[in-house]
Write a protein that holds these residues in place. Structure first.
Motif, short mmCIF file in Angstrom:
data_model
loop_
_atom_site.label_atom_id
_atom_site.label_comp_id
_atom_site.label_asym_id
_atom_site.label_seq_id
_atom_site.Cartn_x
_atom_site.Cartn_y
_atom_site.Cartn_z
N CYS A 22 0.83 -1.21 0.00
CA CYS A 22 0.00 0.00 0.00
C CYS A 22 0.86 1.26 0.00
CB CYS A 22 -0.94 -0.01 1.20
SG CYS A 22 -2.12 1.35 1.20
N LEU A 23 1.90 1.26 0.81
CA LEU A 23 2.80 2.43 0.87
C LEU A 23 3.54 2.61 -0.45
CD1 LEU A 23 4.22 2.01 4.49
CD2 LEU A 23 2.47 3.62 3.70
N HIS A 49 2.43 1.92 -3.31
CA HIS A 49 1.46 2.37 -4.32
C HIS A 49 0.74 3.63 -3.85
CE1 HIS A 49 2.24 -1.73 -5.71
NE2 HIS A 49 1.95 -1.25 -6.91
N GLU A 50 1.44 4.49 -3.16
CA GLU A 50 0.96 5.83 -2.78
C GLU A 50 -0.35 5.80 -1.99
OE1 GLU A 50 0.84 8.00 -6.42
OE2 GLU A 50 2.99 7.81 -6.74
N HIS A 51 -0.43 4.93 -1.00
CA HIS A 51 -1.60 4.81 -0.12
C HIS A 51 -2.89 4.52 -0.89
CE1 HIS A 51 0.31 5.99 3.64
NE2 HIS A 51 1.04 6.81 2.92
N ASN A 52 -2.80 3.72 -1.94
CA ASN A 52 -4.00 3.34 -2.70
C ASN A 52 -4.64 2.14 -1.98
OD1 ASN A 52 -5.95 2.55 -4.52
ND2 ASN A 52 -4.67 2.98 -6.30
#
Length: 165
Positions: free
Chosen positions: A99-100, A102-105
């Motif tokens: 998640c981190l 992938h930019e908090h997606n």
């Protein structure tokens, strides 16, 4: 006033309460937004013309259009799982790192690992606040004897004695 407009346009059918979500095609959404942006019709005229549920719905479409988001047709499928699944500590760490990366997606992460959006969000939040140890599941874990307070040790001795009796 809304009821009067609906009655004049659609008769009694316009007054019926909807029991399900109304689905709109992407083309209808775009036509309604374009009608509004051209300025020829008021919001109320547009929602009556296209049988849109409310001016709020139209306003949301306009904001999406102006924000350069696509106006997609609603297909009725769930965006992410509503029910989570059991995961290991290592797996939770891997999910947070994904998640981190992938930019908090959170949505993409939830779909990729088949866990709920809420789980991903909470794990990332805990990881950011405390670190990896916050991701450990300590539910049902018994404390080690050295971690017990004197009062807890006394309670444990009493329970043992009651069990023996």
């Amino acid at each position: 006033m809304k009821w009067q407009r609906r009655y004049k346009m659609y008769g009694y059918e316009g007054l019926e309460r909807r029991t399900h979500l109304q689905r709109y095609s992407a083309e209808l959404k775009l036509r309604a937004v374009m009608d509004y942006l051209e300025g020829g019709l008021s919001q109320y005229q547009i929602i009556d013309k296209y049988k849109i549920a409310s001016t709020r719905q139209l306003f949301n479409w306009i904001n999406k259009y102006n924000g350069h988001s696509s106006l997609k047709a609603y297909k009725g499928e769930a965006k992410a799982m509503t029910k989570g699944r059991s995961t290991t500590w290592q797996e939770r760490i891997e999910i947070v790192q994904y998640c981190l990366a992938h930019e908090h997606n959170y949505q993409k992460t939830a779909e990729h690992f088949q866990v709920s959006y809420q789980q991903v969000y909470q794990w990332v939040k805990k990881f950011g606040d405390v670190g990896q140890n916050a991701l450990k599941d300590s539910r049902g874990r018994k404390k080690a004897p050295e971690e017990l307070t004197e009062a807890d040790q006394q309670k444990l001795k009493m329970k043992k004695m009651e069990y023996e009796i």
